[in-house]
Design a protein around this motif. Structure first.
Motif, mmCIF file in Angstrom:
data_model
loop_
_atom_site.group_PDB
_atom_site.id
_atom_site.type_symbol
_atom_site.label_atom_id
_atom_site.label_comp_id
_atom_site.label_asym_id
_atom_site.label_seq_id
_atom_site.Cartn_x
_atom_site.Cartn_y
_atom_site.Cartn_z
ATOM 1 N N ASN A 194 0.829 -1.217 0.000
ATOM 2 C CA ASN A 194 0.000 0.000 0.000
ATOM 3 C C ASN A 194 0.856 1.255 0.000
ATOM 4 O O ASN A 194 0.565 2.230 -0.709
ATOM 5 N N LEU A 195 1.927 1.224 0.783
ATOM 6 C CA LEU A 195 2.830 2.371 0.848
ATOM 7 C C LEU A 195 3.479 2.607 -0.511
ATOM 8 O O LEU A 195 3.555 3.752 -0.992
ATOM 9 N N ARG A 196 3.911 1.521 -1.147
ATOM 10 C CA ARG A 196 4.534 1.627 -2.473
ATOM 11 C C ARG A 196 3.514 2.143 -3.498
ATOM 12 O O ARG A 196 3.833 3.000 -4.321
ATOM 13 N N ASP A 197 2.286 1.623 -3.448
ATOM 14 C CA ASP A 197 1.235 2.062 -4.376
ATOM 15 C C ASP A 197 0.950 3.551 -4.230
ATOM 16 O O ASP A 197 0.768 4.267 -5.229
ATOM 17 N N GLU A 198 0.909 4.025 -2.972
ATOM 18 C CA GLU A 198 0.661 5.460 -2.720
ATOM 19 C C GLU A 198 1.806 6.305 -3.284
ATOM 20 O O GLU A 198 1.589 7.361 -3.876
ATOM 21 N N TRP A 199 3.031 5.816 -3.090
ATOM 22 C CA TRP A 199 4.208 6.522 -3.585
ATOM 23 C C TRP A 199 4.162 6.602 -5.111
ATOM 24 O O TRP A 199 4.382 7.668 -5.696
ATOM 25 N N ILE A 200 3.855 5.510 -5.759
ATOM 26 C CA ILE A 200 3.772 5.467 -7.222
ATOM 27 C C ILE A 200 2.671 6.400 -7.730
ATOM 28 O O ILE A 200 2.839 7.116 -8.725
ATOM 29 N N ALA A 201 1.559 6.406 -7.024
ATOM 30 C CA ALA A 201 0.413 7.235 -7.440
ATOM 31 C C ALA A 201 0.710 8.726 -7.302
ATOM 32 O O ALA A 201 0.243 9.542 -8.104
ATOM 33 N N THR A 202 1.506 9.088 -6.304
ATOM 34 C CA THR A 202 1.751 10.511 -6.046
ATOM 35 C C THR A 202 3.065 11.030 -6.632
ATOM 36 O O THR A 202 3.211 12.230 -6.864
ATOM 37 N N ASP A 203 4.020 10.124 -6.877
ATOM 38 C CA ASP A 203 5.339 10.553 -7.364
ATOM 39 C C ASP A 203 5.969 9.443 -8.206
ATOM 40 O O ASP A 203 7.012 8.898 -7.839
ATOM 41 N N LEU A 204 5.354 9.140 -9.333
ATOM 42 C CA LEU A 204 5.841 8.041 -10.170
ATOM 43 C C LEU A 204 7.268 8.281 -10.643
ATOM 44 O O LEU A 204 8.110 7.394 -10.566
ATOM 45 N N ASN A 205 7.564 9.486 -11.101
ATOM 46 C CA ASN A 205 8.913 9.765 -11.607
ATOM 47 C C ASN A 205 9.966 9.625 -10.511
ATOM 48 O O ASN A 205 11.070 9.128 -10.756
ATOM 49 N N GLY A 206 9.615 10.059 -9.309
ATOM 50 C CA GLY A 206 10.535 9.919 -8.184
ATOM 51 C C GLY A 206 10.791 8.461 -7.859
ATOM 52 O O GLY A 206 11.926 8.062 -7.591
ATOM 53 N N TRP A 207 9.733 7.659 -7.918
ATOM 54 C CA TRP A 207 9.863 6.225 -7.641
ATOM 55 C C TRP A 207 10.707 5.541 -8.713
ATOM 56 O O TRP A 207 11.617 4.774 -8.401
ATOM 57 N N LEU A 208 10.443 5.847 -9.971
ATOM 58 C CA LEU A 208 11.206 5.248 -11.074
ATOM 59 C C LEU A 208 12.681 5.637 -10.999
ATOM 60 O O LEU A 208 13.560 4.851 -11.343
ATOM 61 N N SER A 209 12.952 6.850 -10.513
ATOM 62 C CA SER A 209 14.333 7.357 -10.493
ATOM 63 C C SER A 209 15.234 6.600 -9.514
ATOM 64 O O SER A 209 16.456 6.732 -9.578
ATOM 65 N N LEU A 210 14.661 5.818 -8.623
ATOM 66 C CA LEU A 210 15.451 5.075 -7.647
ATOM 67 C C LEU A 210 15.919 3.720 -8.176
ATOM 68 O O LEU A 210 16.490 2.923 -7.442
ATOM 69 N N HIS A 211 15.655 3.455 -9.447
ATOM 70 C CA HIS A 211 16.092 2.206 -10.074
ATOM 71 C C HIS A 211 17.312 2.479 -10.964
ATOM 72 O O HIS A 211 17.345 3.467 -11.695
ATOM 73 N N ARG A 212 18.278 1.585 -10.909
ATOM 74 C CA ARG A 212 19.490 1.706 -11.718
ATOM 75 C C ARG A 212 19.662 0.459 -12.581
ATOM 76 O O ARG A 212 19.298 -0.643 -12.163
ATOM 77 N N PHE A 213 20.241 0.631 -13.763
ATOM 78 C CA PHE A 213 20.507 -0.523 -14.619
ATOM 79 C C PHE A 213 21.962 -0.952 -14.458
ATOM 80 O O PHE A 213 22.855 -0.114 -14.362
ATOM 81 N N TYR A 214 22.167 -2.263 -14.426
ATOM 82 C CA TYR A 214 23.524 -2.781 -14.271
ATOM 83 C C TYR A 214 24.369 -2.413 -15.504
ATOM 84 O O TYR A 214 23.846 -2.384 -16.627
ATOM 85 N N PRO A 215 25.659 -2.141 -15.310
ATOM 86 C CA PRO A 215 26.521 -1.712 -16.415
ATOM 87 C C PRO A 215 26.526 -2.707 -17.581
ATOM 88 O O PRO A 215 26.694 -3.912 -17.387
ATOM 89 N N GLY A 216 26.323 -2.176 -18.775
ATOM 90 C CA GLY A 216 26.398 -2.980 -19.990
ATOM 91 C C GLY A 216 25.126 -3.735 -20.351
ATOM 92 O O GLY A 216 24.992 -4.238 -21.484
ATOM 93 N N VAL A 217 24.183 -3.817 -19.416
ATOM 94 C CA VAL A 217 22.984 -4.632 -19.651
ATOM 95 C C VAL A 217 22.080 -4.020 -20.723
ATOM 96 O O VAL A 217 21.551 -4.734 -21.586
ATOM 97 N N ILE A 218 21.896 -2.717 -20.677
ATOM 98 C CA ILE A 218 21.014 -2.070 -21.663
ATOM 99 C C ILE A 218 21.555 -2.250 -23.084
ATOM 100 O O ILE A 218 20.803 -2.573 -24.012
ATOM 101 N N ASP A 219 22.860 -2.078 -23.256
ATOM 102 C CA ASP A 219 23.461 -2.276 -24.589
ATOM 103 C C ASP A 219 23.265 -3.709 -25.070
ATOM 104 O O ASP A 219 22.989 -3.944 -26.251
ATOM 105 N N LYS A 220 23.411 -4.662 -24.155
ATOM 106 C CA LYS A 220 23.232 -6.069 -24.522
ATOM 107 C C LYS A 220 21.782 -6.334 -24.943
ATOM 108 O O LYS A 220 21.531 -7.018 -25.952
#
Length: 260
Positions: A108-134
């Motif tokens: 519920n806490l995560r859902d509320e966070w996503i509903a009120t600040d989706l961009n902020g929530w998405l910004s806390l995710h990082r991609f491992y080096p080289g994975v996107i290119d692969k």
């Protein structure tokens, strides 16, 4: 080493493609404060780094705030690595808590966070080096790519789109499908009418790979444990000693399939 090229490459998301540790900790800390009614909502400086190291012991979301409780109680990291199940059960019992209720609070806490600040929530995710290119290279090749994740598919799609990767909803199996990963793998083999050995599956959870291995019709699916993901040193050793599971490094992942 395998010399062939897969017809289908199935990838887990969190712990293989994307590192969500910052989001996991932030959501877990907020939930911990809610469950244990903590007035001071600033975590100790070293808590996040300890949480990151021990994230591999977590099997289900409700355990994450309980892990924070264990660390704040001063339970040693090595003890948590060795005896996590008994530790989390003792904490639940001592504080008269219910795992499902903690899990619901976290969701519920995560859902509320996503509903009120989706961009902020998405910004806390990082991609491992080289994975996107692969992944971009795979999507431009003859190998068909699928994502099989316990994260909601729409968030997987959004995070990948931010990196210029546009996968359709039919190529992403998220939390909403509510089926074990081995069932999805079976469906993909049947859908594409391919031999099991031409589907390769990369996952960072050893237990998930072992579940696939237990399916008699999936014995030839090639299984890889991503050693950069959320797994423990002992799980890496287990994978190294398992003839069915290959331990894969991040540098190998970035190379041609012949190097896997």
């Amino acid at each position: 080493m395998t010399a062939t090229i897969p017809k289908i490459l199935a990838l887990d998301f969190d712990g293989v493609i994307c590192d969500g540790l910052i989001e996991y900790f932030e959501t877990s800390w907020r939930t911990y404060c809610q469950v244990w009614l903590l007035a001071n909502e600033t975590p100790p400086d070293d808590l996040a780094s300890k949480f990151y190291r021990l994230r591999p012991v977590i099997e289900t979301g409700w355990e994450m705030p309980v892990l924070i409780k264990a660390l704040l109680e001063g339970i040693a990291e090595e003890e948590i690595l060795q005896k996590w199940h008994s530790i989390n059960q003792k904490i639940l019992l001592a504080d008269n808590l219910n795992a499902k209720e903690i899990g619901a609070k976290l969701d519920n806490l995560r859902d509320e966070w996503i509903a009120t600040d989706l961009n902020g929530w998405l910004s806390l995710h990082r991609f491992y080096p080289g994975v996107i290119d692969k992944i971009k290279a795979i999507t431009a090749s003859t190998t068909k790519l699928y994502i099989i994740s316990t994260k909601e598919g729409r968030f997987v799609q959004q995070l990948l789109q931010q990196e210029g990767i546009n996968l359709g909803s039919e190529e992403i199996f998220g939390k909403e499908v509510k089926r074990p990963k081995y069932e999805i793998i079976r469906e993909l083999i049947e859908l594409h009418k391919i031999s099991p050995e031409t589907l390769w599956f990369v996952e960072d959870r050893l237990k998930t790979l072992q579940l696939v291995d237990r399916q008699t019709d999936l014995k030839d699916v090639k299984l890889f444990l991503a050693n950069w993901g959320y797994n423990t040193p002992s799980e890496k050793v287990t994978a190294q000693n398992d003839q069915r599971i290959q331990l894969l490094s991040l540098s190998q992942f970035a190379q041609d399939f012949s190097e896997w």
